[in-house]
Design a protein around this motif. Structure first.
Motif, PDB file in Angstrom:
ATOM      1  N   HIS A 186      47.994  24.604  36.136  1.00  0.00           N
ATOM      2  CA  HIS A 186      47.834  23.501  35.321  1.00  0.00           C
ATOM      3  C   HIS A 186      48.156  22.122  36.016  1.00  0.00           C
ATOM      4  O   HIS A 186      49.089  21.909  36.255  1.00  0.00           O
ATOM      5  N   ALA A 187      47.144  21.412  36.409  1.00  0.00           N
ATOM      6  CA  ALA A 187      47.335  20.342  37.320  1.00  0.00           C
ATOM      7  C   ALA A 187      46.811  18.983  36.625  1.00  0.00           C
ATOM      8  O   ALA A 187      45.849  18.613  36.065  1.00  0.00           O
ATOM      9  N   GLU A 188      48.022  18.271  36.292  1.00  0.00           N
ATOM     10  CA  GLU A 188      48.109  16.861  35.703  1.00  0.00           C
ATOM     11  C   GLU A 188      49.449  16.396  36.400  1.00  0.00           C
ATOM     12  O   GLU A 188      50.398  16.727  36.613  1.00  0.00           O
ATOM     13  N   ASN A 189      49.079  15.160  36.630  1.00  0.00           N
ATOM     14  CA  ASN A 189      50.064  14.098  37.166  1.00  0.00           C
ATOM     15  C   ASN A 189      51.340  13.771  36.233  1.00  0.00           C
ATOM     16  O   ASN A 189      51.053  13.107  34.884  1.00  0.00           O
ATOM     17  N   MET A 192      52.424  10.073  35.354  1.00  0.00           N
ATOM     18  CA  MET A 192      51.494   9.273  34.600  1.00  0.00           C
ATOM     19  C   MET A 192      51.767   9.592  33.104  1.00  0.00           C
ATOM     20  O   MET A 192      51.554   8.615  32.329  1.00  0.00           O
ATOM     21  N   ILE A 193      51.739  10.909  32.682  1.00  0.00           N
ATOM     22  CA  ILE A 193      51.677  11.354  31.286  1.00  0.00           C
ATOM     23  C   ILE A 193      52.986  11.000  30.820  1.00  0.00           C
ATOM     24  O   ILE A 193      53.002  10.321  29.585  1.00  0.00           O
ATOM     25  N   ALA A 194      54.089  11.034  31.641  1.00  0.00           N
ATOM     26  CA  ALA A 194      55.191  10.793  30.810  1.00  0.00           C
ATOM     27  C   ALA A 194      55.504   9.326  30.425  1.00  0.00           C
ATOM     28  O   ALA A 194      55.867   8.863  29.454  1.00  0.00           O
ATOM     29  N   TRP A 195      54.824   8.491  31.475  1.00  0.00           N
ATOM     30  CA  TRP A 195      54.967   7.155  31.302  1.00  0.00           C
ATOM     31  C   TRP A 195      54.272   6.314  30.488  1.00  0.00           C
ATOM     32  O   TRP A 195      54.725   5.857  29.415  1.00  0.00           O
ATOM     33  N   MET A 196      52.833   7.071  30.288  1.00  0.00           N
ATOM     34  CA  MET A 196      52.019   6.588  29.075  1.00  0.00           C
ATOM     35  C   MET A 196      52.488   6.856  27.681  1.00  0.00           C
ATOM     36  O   MET A 196      52.778   6.194  26.707  1.00  0.00           O
ATOM     37  N   GLY A 197      53.084   8.403  27.756  1.00  0.00           N
ATOM     38  CA  GLY A 197      53.364   8.639  26.246  1.00  0.00           C
ATOM     39  C   GLY A 197      54.679   7.796  25.988  1.00  0.00           C
ATOM     40  O   GLY A 197      54.955   7.557  24.669  1.00  0.00           O
ATOM     41  N   PRO A 216      46.084  10.143  30.904  1.00  0.00           N
ATOM     42  CA  PRO A 216      45.344   9.588  31.449  1.00  0.00           C
ATOM     43  C   PRO A 216      44.182  10.421  32.506  1.00  0.00           C
ATOM     44  O   PRO A 216      44.750  11.665  32.971  1.00  0.00           O
ATOM     45  N   ARG A 217      42.838  10.189  32.564  1.00  0.00           N
ATOM     46  CA  ARG A 217      41.985  10.796  33.158  1.00  0.00           C
ATOM     47  C   ARG A 217      42.300  10.975  34.567  1.00  0.00           C
ATOM     48  O   ARG A 217      42.252  11.934  35.301  1.00  0.00           O
ATOM     49  N   LEU A 218      43.075   9.993  35.093  1.00  0.00           N
ATOM     50  CA  LEU A 218      43.633   9.601  36.419  1.00  0.00           C
ATOM     51  C   LEU A 218      44.674  10.798  36.851  1.00  0.00           C
ATOM     52  O   LEU A 218      44.626  11.279  37.912  1.00  0.00           O
TER      53      LEU A 218
END
Length: 488
Positions: A186-189, A192-197, A216-218
């Motif tokens: 399962h590959a997501e940064n 980025m996810i924690a910061w945005m959330g 984010p898609r990035l």
């Protein structure tokens, strides 16, 4: 006089990943004995006139009777989940034995075996989720479990209680290389996810629809690139789970074009739904929350093209069933923010009918391509072929007989899993599996289940061809001294 076969599927049109032809299929015991015409007599004859005879589906990515790291338990037991699989034409599943931090991997696998042995009605293998790959787990437990037939490992690059940092990630990749296992990711940064959330919730954006913005898609693109670099460093094949973006598919295409041994999958919801599904009144949109989230219609078209080009080899369900109530999605209460809601959607039952309609009935692909991405390719990649995933002499008689013209309207009331809803209510699909056999036994006929929990069997696997390194070791920093190989 020749002994009669145990069963004969007569008058149908047989479909494999390599061709379609009119033939009868004879079954002796649990296996396919012969394919052709004029095969002789059988104790039982199934009339498949005007029907398609397909291999049972192989779903290599589903969560069954699993507790999340946050303590939320799936709605399904092995009995309910695999029953729903059967009614959708799937006869083999690969769910997860999910280790939690501090737990023994060996003990975790044993626990899931007990659950599956009691409840499964289809045959199954197990992926091993490593949330706590300590040196002891990597050196002692992992090699023995791979040798015992659990030849695929899952790692997470995100989620607070699951993510594995890069250095330990490399340790697992190397251990998998030595043991001959495939690593699924399962590959997501995570950052980025924690910061945005965090920023969304702090500003009051808490409804389910904001879940998509928090991923984010990035985050997918960056993680794919980092994963591929790590896989290249130690020359370890990997499977990238649930690709959701056009950019992610492009990263995979480039890596495969450069000779990196990367496999990848997507799921029906990324092909047929988009982020607008989350935008419902109240908490209703939580039913469509999954990670990564659905994206845009443009991404869906790019993923269809990636399937066409072979960049994505498999379409799995990623069945992750949580009820829309206090036992599942709303465990933190009706006023919970999107970060407190369980991620995942049911998908085992609808995967094949949804894809048959989208791929075959709507003319996107051939019948052969449908069989390839839903049965044959996953069986090959996870080393279950030729026993599973194809109709050929000697293979298990796992067969789904489809009426290609039958139209069905999907509805919450008709699901056989324990989630209580379908992500596709009201969608009309054309093409439906009406009779399903597991190892030669009629398991589903019409609307009736014909076998009992516990009928399914464990499928031990070696890593197979998919898990073999390419031989291009990018850790060889000094070719003259073979220094990198020495480090490994």
């Amino acid at each position: 006089m020749a002994e009669p076969f145990d069963c004969m599927i007569r008058g149908g049109r047989v479909v494999t990943a390599s061709g379609t032809f009119d033939a009868d299929v004879a079954i002796s015991g649990e296996a396919i004995a012969a394919i052709g015409r004029g095969l002789g007599e059988a104790r039982r004859v199934i009339d498949a006139t005007d029907k398609l005879v397909l291999p049972g589906g192989v779903d290599p990515h589903c969560h069954i009777e699993q507790m999340t790291a946050a303590g939320v338990v799936n709605a399904d037991t092995f009995a309910t989940a695999t029953t729903s699989a059967l009614f959708g034409g799937t006869t083999t599943v690969i769910p997860f034995a999910a280790q939690h931090v501090g737990a023994s991997l060996k003990g975790t696998v044993a626990d899931y075996h007990r659950l599956a042995e009691k409840g499964a009605v289809v045959d199954y293998a197990l992926h091993m989720i490593l949330a706590d790959p300590t040196p002891e787990v990597i050196a002692e437990e992992l090699p023995a479990l791979v040798a015992a037939g659990h030849s695929s490992i899952k790692l997470f690059m995100t989620y607070d209680r699951l993510k594995v940092d890069d250095e330990r990630f490399l340790d697992v990749l190397l251990a998998a290389r030595k043991a001959g296992a495939l690593v699924c990711v399962h590959a997501e940064n995570h950052g980025m996810i924690a910061w945005m959330g965090k920023r969304l919730v702090e500003r009051g954006y808490i409804k389910p629809k904001y879940h998509a913005m928090a991923h984010p898609r990035l985050a997918e693109v960056e993680a794919f690139g980092r994963l591929i670099a790590m896989a290249r460093l130690v020359d370890q094949p990997v499977m990238i789970f649930h690709v959701s973006t056009a950019e992610g598919a492009a990263v995979i295409r480039q890596a495969r074009g450069e000779g990196t041994k990367i496999f990848a999958e997507t799921c029906p919801h990324y092909l047929l739904l988009d982020a607008s599904a989350l935008d419902k009144p109240g908490t209703e949109g939580a039913k469509w929350m999954c990670s990564p989230p659905m994206r845009t219609q443009g991404d869906s078209e790019a993923l269809w093209q990636a399937i066409r080009l072979g960049d994505l080899q498999v379409v799995s369900s990623d069945h992750a069933p949580f009820r829309h109530d206090e036992t599942g999605k709303l465990k933190a209460g009706p006023g919970a923010n999107f970060k407190q809601m369980a991620n995942g959607m049911p998908g085992l039952e609808n995967r094949l009918p949804i894809l048959f309609d989208a791929m075959v009935s709507q003319g996107r692909f051939t019948l052969e391509k449908f069989v390839e991405v839903t049965a044959t390719a996953p069986a090959r990649i996870y080393n279950l072929h030729p026993r599973k995933g194809s109709i050929q002499p000697g293979a298990d008689a796992d067969i789904a007989i489809w009426d290609p013209e039958r139209a069905v309207t999907l509805a919450d009331a008709d699901v056989h899993d324990a989630t209580g809803y379908t992500p596709y209510p009201g969608r009309v699909v054309r093409g439906w599996p009406e009779t399903v056999l597991v190892r030669g036994t009629v398991a589903v006929a019409g609307d009736k289940l014909q076998i009992a929990p516990g009928f399914g069997r464990f499928l031990p696997r070696s890593g197979g061809e998919a898990a073999r390194p390419t031989g291009r070791l990018e850790a060889e920093l000094d070719p003259a001294r073979n220094f990198g190989a020495e480090l490994l």
